[in-house]
Design a protein around this motif. Structure first.
Motif, PDB file in Angstrom:
ATOM      1  N   UNK A  50       0.832  -1.210   0.000  1.00  0.00           N
ATOM      2  CA  UNK A  50       0.000   0.000   0.000  1.00  0.00           C
ATOM      3  C   UNK A  50       0.864   1.256   0.000  1.00  0.00           C
ATOM      4  N   UNK A  51       1.916   1.239   0.827  1.00  0.00           N
ATOM      5  CA  UNK A  51       2.808   2.403   0.906  1.00  0.00           C
ATOM      6  C   UNK A  51       3.416   2.733  -0.455  1.00  0.00           C
ATOM      7  N   UNK A  52       3.959   1.729  -1.119  1.00  0.00           N
ATOM      8  CA  UNK A  52       4.582   1.958  -2.431  1.00  0.00           C
ATOM      9  C   UNK A  52       3.570   2.548  -3.410  1.00  0.00           C
ATOM     10  N   UNK A  53       2.379   1.962  -3.419  1.00  0.00           N
ATOM     11  CA  UNK A  53       1.374   2.393  -4.406  1.00  0.00           C
ATOM     12  C   UNK A  53       0.834   3.789  -4.087  1.00  0.00           C
ATOM     13  N   UNK A  54       0.801   4.131  -2.821  1.00  0.00           N
ATOM     14  CA  UNK A  54       0.312   5.463  -2.437  1.00  0.00           C
ATOM     15  C   UNK A  54       1.337   6.548  -2.730  1.00  0.00           C
ATOM     16  N   UNK A  55       2.626   6.167  -2.669  1.00  0.00           N
ATOM     17  CA  UNK A  55       3.691   7.167  -2.818  1.00  0.00           C
ATOM     18  C   UNK A  55       3.983   7.538  -4.255  1.00  0.00           C
ATOM     19  N   UNK A  56       3.771   6.604  -5.171  1.00  0.00           N
ATOM     20  CA  UNK A  56       4.221   6.844  -6.548  1.00  0.00           C
ATOM     21  C   UNK A  56       3.263   6.187  -7.531  1.00  0.00           C
ATOM     22  N   UNK A  57       3.184   6.750  -8.712  1.00  0.00           N
ATOM     23  CA  UNK A  57       2.305   6.179  -9.739  1.00  0.00           C
ATOM     24  C   UNK A  57       3.129   5.235 -10.618  1.00  0.00           C
ATOM     25  N   UNK A  58       2.732   3.978 -10.679  1.00  0.00           N
ATOM     26  CA  UNK A  58       3.450   3.002 -11.501  1.00  0.00           C
ATOM     27  C   UNK A  58       2.645   2.651 -12.749  1.00  0.00           C
ATOM     28  N   UNK A  59       3.340   2.543 -13.872  1.00  0.00           N
ATOM     29  CA  UNK A  59       2.664   2.108 -15.107  1.00  0.00           C
ATOM     30  C   UNK A  59       2.297   0.628 -14.992  1.00  0.00           C
ATOM     31  N   UNK A  60       3.196  -0.136 -14.382  1.00  0.00           N
ATOM     32  CA  UNK A  60       2.932  -1.582 -14.250  1.00  0.00           C
ATOM     33  C   UNK A  60       3.521  -2.118 -12.957  1.00  0.00           C
ATOM     34  N   UNK A  61       2.974  -3.232 -12.529  1.00  0.00           N
ATOM     35  CA  UNK A  61       3.488  -3.923 -11.333  1.00  0.00           C
ATOM     36  C   UNK A  61       3.591  -5.406 -11.673  1.00  0.00           C
ATOM     37  N   UNK A  62       4.659  -6.055 -11.225  1.00  0.00           N
ATOM     38  CA  UNK A  62       4.784  -7.494 -11.487  1.00  0.00           C
ATOM     39  C   UNK A  62       4.672  -8.298 -10.190  1.00  0.00           C
ATOM     40  N   UNK A  63       4.080  -9.468 -10.327  1.00  0.00           N
ATOM     41  CA  UNK A  63       4.024 -10.451  -9.246  1.00  0.00           C
ATOM     42  C   UNK A  63       4.466 -11.797  -9.813  1.00  0.00           C
TER      43      UNK A  63
END
Ligand code: PMP
Length: 365
Positions: free
Chosen positions: A120-133
């Motif tokens: 949640x912290x990462x996603x709240x701090x910055x806008x990402x075009x993509x995320x991998x899992x």
């Protein structure tokens, strides 16, 4: 002596799939091949849990799938968040850096999952075009709770494209691309789907395809989904020669699993994992992740006291059982055992018998 290949891929291939592989090679435009190719592409949709996604079957290993999943959705300089539960999660970061995107890493401790709060912290701090899992990281045996993780991404950052590596999961664990809102998912032929190594299968959502179409430049020729899409929609068409015999084998395996029921296949994996871990515990081997985070497809076992990794695996190999060493920081302290695809309960019983014999021999040396 029956040989047992118990590594987390490649996994043993059934006689009927080997037979399909050994068909006479024919033209890639021959109607008999085209039909099987189309059928395999359709069947992959059920394995990925998608009705709307576009499936692809391409010659190349799982790493090609990883690379295509990024090159087709990310422009130079765009931001990628890599969620890593181990060695194969880390590989996404290497690929991202290689193709010139900005990579941030959210990495767990070995054998643990990342915390929800950190995501949640990462996603709240910055806008990402993509995320991998990585659905199952084959180095640690950790499974990512994709229902939960994708829900968080959707809530905080709905525009972020979600990429899922299913190489050590697809077929062994349910995957629900449409329901979870996954944009790109891919796997390899050599794991739970139980075909020799050599193919990567992918699915792109409509949103991911739209992103590719908007990109002015793509850093791949062979891996460009727009060059492959016409072939996948009509396998009479040509872009680059498909692996005819491998696709025969894939189609055979997918249709056999489908006929017996994909849900039964998932259950088989859960039961086998339980059986392996319960039995191994009785002789002193513990799986690295907590049971709630442990994948049904493989286990990563720690050793009982005074058992040497190399000596143990060598003694076992002499008895016809091949297991895999651990990767990265876990090397020498753990070993990996695959229990997916065609592996049966009887195989596990036999492996356990030989493991006990090997332990006994090592103690007597
Ligand atoms: N991702 C995962 C989770 C894997 O287990 C592997 C292979 N073990 C890969 C990616 C890379 O696949 P390949 O070795 O087929 O290139």
């Amino acid at each position: 002596m029956k040989e047992l290949l118990l590594i987390p891929g490649p996994t043993p291939v059934s006689d009927e799939v080997l037979y399909a592989l050994s068909q006479k090679t024919m033209s890639h435009t021959d109607e008999r091949f085209v039909k099987k190719f189309a059928r395999a592409l359709k069947e992959m949709k059920a394995f990925f849990g998608t009705a709307k996604g576009q499936t692809f079957i391409i010659s190349g290993s799982g790493t090609l799938g990883m690379e295509m999943s990024l090159t087709n959705i990310l422009n130079d300089g765009e931001s990628l968040l890599v969620v890593s539960h181990g060695y194969f999660g880390d590989r996404f970061a290497e690929i991202g850096k290689t193709i010139g995107v900005n990579v941030d890493m959210l990495k767990s401790d070995a054998g643990k999952t990342i915390s929800i709060d950190s995501l949640k912290d990462y996603l709240n701090k910055k806008k990402y075009t993509a995320i991998t899992f990585t659905h199952v990281d084959t180095s640690t045996g950790v499974i990512a709770d994709m229902r939960k993780f994708s829900e968080i991404v959707k809530t905080i950052s709905p525009d972020t494209l979600i990429v899922l590596d299913g190489v050590c999961a697809t077929g062994g664990i349910p995957e629900k691309m449409d329901e979870w809102g996954i944009d790109v998912i891919f796997t390899g032929s050599q794991k739970a789907i139980a075909v020799p190594p050599g193919l990567t299968m992918l699915a792109f959502s409509q949103r991911a395809t739209k992103k590719r179409k908007e990109m002015k430049r793509v850093r791949t020729y062979y891996g460009d989904i727009l060059r492959w899409t016409p072939v996948m929609n009509n396998p009479h068409k040509y872009f680059a020669t498909p692996a005819v015999n491998m696709i025969f084998a894939l189609e055979k395996s997918l249709s056999t699993i489908t006929e017996k029921g994909l849900d039964n296949y998932y259950k088989k994996h859960i039961n086998l994992a339980r059986k392996v871990r319960t039995a191994m515990k009785t002789v002193g081997f513990e799986n690295l992740p907590d049971e709630k985070d442990a994948a049904p497809t493989l286990s990563v076992f720690s050793y009982p006291k005074n058992v040497d990794d190399f000596k143990f695996r060598t003694a076992l190999k002499k008895k016809g059982v091949t297991v895999a060493g651990a990767l990265g920081e876990l090397k020498g302290k753990y070993f990996r055992m695959g229990h997916m695809g065609t592996i049966t309960g009887e195989d596990i019983d036999l492996a356990l018998k030989r493991i006990k014999e090997a332990l006994k021999e090592l103690k007597n040396i």
